[in-house]
Design a protein around this motif. Sequence first.
Motif, PDB file in Angstrom:
ATOM      1  N   ALA A  23       0.834  -1.205   0.000  1.00 14.03           N
ATOM      2  CA  ALA A  23       0.000   0.000   0.000  1.00 14.03           C
ATOM      3  C   ALA A  23       0.863   1.246   0.000  1.00 14.03           C
ATOM      4  O   ALA A  23       0.602   2.207  -0.735  1.00 14.03           O
ATOM      5  CB  ALA A  23      -0.924  -0.016   1.213  1.00 14.03           C
ATOM      6  N   CYS A  28       1.004   4.207  -2.836  1.00 19.19           N
ATOM      7  CA  CYS A  28       0.886   5.628  -2.496  1.00 19.19           C
ATOM      8  C   CYS A  28       2.063   6.401  -3.100  1.00 19.19           C
ATOM      9  O   CYS A  28       1.887   7.436  -3.737  1.00 19.19           O
ATOM     10  CB  CYS A  28       0.850   5.765  -0.978  1.00 19.19           C
ATOM     11  SG  CYS A  28       0.417   7.407  -0.421  1.00 19.19           S
ATOM     12  N   LEU A  37      -7.888   7.591  -8.161  1.00 21.47           N
ATOM     13  CA  LEU A  37      -8.348   6.467  -7.340  1.00 21.47           C
ATOM     14  C   LEU A  37      -8.479   5.220  -8.200  1.00 21.47           C
ATOM     15  O   LEU A  37      -8.114   4.114  -7.790  1.00 21.47           O
ATOM     16  CB  LEU A  37      -9.710   6.791  -6.710  1.00 21.47           C
ATOM     17  CG  LEU A  37      -9.688   7.638  -5.453  1.00 21.47           C
ATOM     18  CD1 LEU A  37     -11.082   7.731  -4.880  1.00 21.47           C
ATOM     19  CD2 LEU A  37      -8.738   7.043  -4.428  1.00 21.47           C
ATOM     20  N   LEU A  58      -9.374  -2.726  -2.594  1.00 18.68           N
ATOM     21  CA  LEU A  58      -9.586  -1.811  -1.468  1.00 18.68           C
ATOM     22  C   LEU A  58      -8.261  -1.204  -1.013  1.00 18.68           C
ATOM     23  O   LEU A  58      -8.162   0.014  -0.801  1.00 18.68           O
ATOM     24  CB  LEU A  58     -10.248  -2.564  -0.307  1.00 18.68           C
ATOM     25  CG  LEU A  58     -10.614  -1.692   0.880  1.00 18.68           C
ATOM     26  CD1 LEU A  58     -11.854  -0.863   0.555  1.00 18.68           C
ATOM     27  CD2 LEU A  58     -10.853  -2.523   2.114  1.00 18.68           C
ATOM     28  N   VAL A  59      -7.243  -2.042  -0.897  1.00 19.35           N
ATOM     29  CA  VAL A  59      -5.930  -1.543  -0.478  1.00 19.35           C
ATOM     30  C   VAL A  59      -5.443  -0.490  -1.471  1.00 19.35           C
ATOM     31  O   VAL A  59      -4.961   0.574  -1.089  1.00 19.35           O
ATOM     32  CB  VAL A  59      -4.919  -2.707  -0.363  1.00 19.35           C
ATOM     33  CG1 VAL A  59      -3.504  -2.187  -0.250  1.00 19.35           C
ATOM     34  CG2 VAL A  59      -5.259  -3.561   0.843  1.00 19.35           C
ATOM     35  N   MET A  96      -7.496   2.682  -1.058  1.00 18.63           N
ATOM     36  CA  MET A  96      -7.140   3.376   0.183  1.00 18.63           C
ATOM     37  C   MET A  96      -5.795   4.086   0.028  1.00 18.63           C
ATOM     38  O   MET A  96      -5.627   5.230   0.458  1.00 18.63           O
ATOM     39  CB  MET A  96      -7.047   2.389   1.351  1.00 18.63           C
ATOM     40  CG  MET A  96      -8.340   1.697   1.686  1.00 18.63           C
ATOM     41  SD  MET A  96      -9.532   2.768   2.455  1.00 18.63           S
ATOM     42  CE  MET A  96      -8.923   2.732   4.120  1.00 18.63           C
ATOM     43  N   LEU A 105      -6.056   7.302  -1.889  1.00 16.72           N
ATOM     44  CA  LEU A 105      -6.886   8.399  -1.377  1.00 16.72           C
ATOM     45  C   LEU A 105      -6.104   9.710  -1.250  1.00 16.72           C
ATOM     46  O   LEU A 105      -6.519  10.745  -1.775  1.00 16.72           O
ATOM     47  CB  LEU A 105      -7.474   8.021  -0.005  1.00 16.72           C
ATOM     48  CG  LEU A 105      -8.807   7.288  -0.047  1.00 16.72           C
ATOM     49  CD1 LEU A 105      -9.266   6.951   1.360  1.00 16.72           C
ATOM     50  CD2 LEU A 105      -9.863   8.136  -0.741  1.00 16.72           C
ATOM     51  N   TYR A 106      -4.978   9.626  -0.547  1.00 22.47           N
ATOM     52  CA  TYR A 106      -4.218  10.853  -0.319  1.00 22.47           C
ATOM     53  C   TYR A 106      -3.691  11.440  -1.631  1.00 22.47           C
ATOM     54  O   TYR A 106      -3.900  12.623  -1.901  1.00 22.47           O
ATOM     55  CB  TYR A 106      -3.095  10.587   0.686  1.00 22.47           C
ATOM     56  CG  TYR A 106      -2.154  11.749   0.835  1.00 22.47           C
ATOM     57  CD1 TYR A 106      -2.600  12.936   1.409  1.00 22.47           C
ATOM     58  CD2 TYR A 106      -0.841  11.689   0.386  1.00 22.47           C
ATOM     59  CE1 TYR A 106      -1.755  14.020   1.531  1.00 22.47           C
ATOM     60  CE2 TYR A 106       0.002  12.759   0.497  1.00 22.47           C
ATOM     61  CZ  TYR A 106      -0.449  13.932   1.077  1.00 22.47           C
ATOM     62  OH  TYR A 106       0.385  14.998   1.176  1.00 22.47           O
TER      63      TYR A 106
END
Lengths: 243, 446
Positions: free
Chosen positions: B329, B333, B365, B421-422, B425, B428-429
Amino acid sequence: MEPIIRIRGLKKVYHVGEERVRALNGIDLDIYPGEFVCIIGRSGSGKSTLLNMMAGLEKPSKGSIVIAGEHLEKMSEKQLVNFRLKHVGFIFQQFNLFPSMTALENVTMPLVYRGVGTRKRKAAAASMLRDLGLKTHINHRPSQMSGGQQQRVGIARALVANPEVIFADEPTGNLDSRTSEEILGLIQQISRRDGHTLVMVTHDPSVAEHADRVVNILDGLIVDIVDQREKNKAPENTEEEPA
Amino acid sequence: MKWIDLIKLSATNLWRRKLRSVLTMVGVMIGTASIVVMVSLGIGINQGYIDSLAATGELTTINVNSNTYYGGGGGYVIVSVNGSASSSDSKQVKAIKLDDSAMRKISQLEHVTVASPKLDIWNMQVGTGKLVSYYSLLAINPEAAEAMGIKLSEGSYFSRNASPDTIEILMGESVKRSFRNPKSNRWDGEAPDLDWLNAKYTVKLNDYNNVDDDGNPKVYEFKGRVVGIVPADGGEGGYNMYCSLETMKNIMKKYKKVFTNSGMKTDEYPSAVVKVDDFNNVSGVQKQIEEMGLSCWSMADMIKQMQESSKSLQLMLGGIGGVAMLVAAISICNTMLMSIYERTREIGVMKVLGCKMSKIGAMFLTEAGIIGLGGGIMGLGISYGLSSLINTLITANGAEESFRSVIPPYLALGALLFSILVGVMAGLYPSQRAMRLSALAAIRNE
């Protein structure tokens, strides 16, 4: 006639460290539908700031901008994006095409953002590219095209959604003089045909010659506004003067 | 902007940076694969154990034992709470007799499919010709035989209107070997060659309180008939000779003295067997029976404990995978942030052209989600590979069969959803960052 763009008492102050730089110092300007207006001025005169504000890319410090009846200075960024989606086309100096997309795909993008179906938007984009003489380059990528060709794609992209107002920021700034002439001719021709209002920023007087009106800006203030309509209506002897 | 366009755009963006996208996906792949393989082992261990027990038909069986049949006051029965018999949360109930009225109550409990007493008739002997078996008869409810899980390889179950003076027998395959001539010393453990279903049997009731001068008990003889053969895998290993409790009750009524003299009671049973409709209801029914005052024993207790321990094992194994997923994750990111940094101008242009901010956010996303999905799919592929590799290795080494790696569809689907989902998530940022970027970046002339 009601102006499509009405600017009143527009001011913009930048804070650079301790200093306050007044980029615009109280601008009043009306631009009417279907007009071709050139904003001309030296580097740092505030002409680009004015254009950015009209396109909703920067917030005014004071004053009002009303385009097509909507107050830009009161809008949030979200609303500004929506506003541009509905009313504005933009032509960049650096073309700003999406490098991974073909000419056709680039031109379809504003329609993609508007949720237009695939077949419809491809047809619209193709016909726009044809109008700009790029029939044979529809599937070329930006890297396979000359500067003039890229800018024509940029123009097609700005016009494809048929916006009421088109803003152009030094559209010929990266082109040689011959290509510039060609490009300007095209912009003018199509925006006149489709009734777009065209607002262009430039520092080049020869570019400004094409405009209906020329707004001279110096140190954040309008120095004068020259109406060239009468002059430009005169026969084509201005087109190519013998050397 | 339509969803299909958004997804296409995101996919194209990832494709432009193939290597980086794939490398980021590899992170997710490792995370997904480790979680799936770890959990699959846990599930496999669990399932293998339950399967092997289910094969014996014991999973839905509760064995009830009388505390009073063999004398004594009966004392108390400890009712286990929540499947564990730890002293702190248990209570005691006065033991009751396992008699017909108790049996009726049990069979009326919800989820009970069948309940039958089990009465060992140890003072009777079955014989045919000169051969006698040392196995005793086990009397059960005749109607319950099939529902109790007793299978037949030949013949049929007890007949409905059995003649009262013929004892019908369901004979276990293993019992056949017990028939031998008591006067001969030769015994090789082989089943005698008999036509088992059609042979004539005699059942002798021995009255040990009525012994003649030679020390032989007085004998009452009954006719016997083997109506069915229970194969070795047909319930309790085919080690029983079942007879009808109804027939036996009649005989017991008639020869009450003989039975009581042998220490057998005619009004209660030493044990009973209760079948429950589903494994998950076993402990509930068991608790109810215990609360009546009867001791119970079932596989449920054992399996509960086993499941508890394998759950914590799974959690631990899954946790190791979780750490890998966390690293993945972070890497998503990071990749997205780099991508946004590179595409600042492009995002600005999109904004100038009127692409809604929410769509820009959604685009990033989606990109992160696709990375997650891609990694998840790759990871699942690896998992299936590893899983079958583990299983072949286990089979090749002849290890315990209960240890296998199993990937049920819900695990596969769950892993995919989790990896998406990971991705989302982790995106998101970065997507918030992208949305906040200034449209002015598009016009800056560098």
